[in-house]
Design a protein around this motif. Structure first.
Motif, PDB file in Angstrom:
ATOM      1  N   LEU A 167       4.798  13.120  -2.364  1.00 29.74           N
ATOM      2  CA  LEU A 167       4.380  11.863  -1.760  1.00 29.74           C
ATOM      3  C   LEU A 167       5.246  10.698  -2.240  1.00 29.74           C
ATOM      4  CD1 LEU A 167       0.542  12.351  -2.252  1.00 29.74           C
ATOM      5  CD2 LEU A 167       1.802  12.541  -0.095  1.00 29.74           C
TER       6      LEU A 167
ATOM      7  N   TRP B 183       0.496   6.511  -2.542  1.00 32.71           N
ATOM      8  CA  TRP B 183      -0.864   6.978  -2.292  1.00 32.71           C
ATOM      9  C   TRP B 183      -1.847   5.925  -2.750  1.00 32.71           C
ATOM     10  CZ3 TRP B 183       2.598   9.441  -5.549  1.00 32.71           C
ATOM     11  CH2 TRP B 183       2.422   9.186  -6.918  1.00 32.71           C
TER      12      TRP B 183
ATOM     13  N   ARG C 102      -6.040   8.585   1.035  1.00 33.93           N
ATOM     14  CA  ARG C 102      -4.802   8.611   1.830  1.00 33.93           C
ATOM     15  C   ARG C 102      -3.565   8.641   0.939  1.00 33.93           C
ATOM     16  NH1 ARG C 102      -4.427   3.654   5.420  1.00 33.93           N
ATOM     17  NH2 ARG C 102      -4.789   2.736   3.391  1.00 33.93           N
ATOM     18  N   GLY C 103      -2.550   9.330   1.445  1.00 35.63           N
ATOM     19  CA  GLY C 103      -1.252   9.359   0.797  1.00 35.63           C
ATOM     20  C   GLY C 103      -0.167   9.443   1.861  1.00 35.63           C
TER      21      GLY C 103
END
Length: 101
Positions: free
Chosen positions: A85, A88, A7-8
């Protein structure tokens, strides 16, 4: 089959940049990995950010190592991803696919 999950999170302003990176650079890299079986990128709003969940399927852990190296539990992020991003997961999880419909 092994599912590699990571996931980020991205600010809404750069979420499209991350998705574009995944659709182009990540996709191109994965296509060249022996044992790659497909990938999905999920996204959802999480407050002011977009949460991305990447699920990549490989034939087994040897194929995962072919993608990520011996430290295969560490996240693999290119510079473009890091720029898009805000945060993360540094580690990924791996699980055997029990049922595929």
């Amino acid at each position: 089959m092994i599912a590699r999950t990571w996931r980020g999170w991205a600010p809404a302003a750069t979420a499209d940049d991350y998705q574009r990176h995944y659709e182009t650079e990540v996709a191109q890299h994965l296509q060249d990995v022996p044992g790659f079986q497909g990938a999905r990128l999920l996204h959802r709003m999480d407050g002011d950010e977009v949460e991305f969940t990447s699920i990549v399927f490989f034939t087994g852990l040897d194929a995962v190592r072919g993608f990520a190296g011996e430290a295969y539990e560490d996240a693999v992020l290119e510079d473009d991803a890091r720029r898009a991003l805000s945060r993360w997961d540094d580690r990924v999880s791996h699980a055997e696919v029990a049922v595929s419909l």
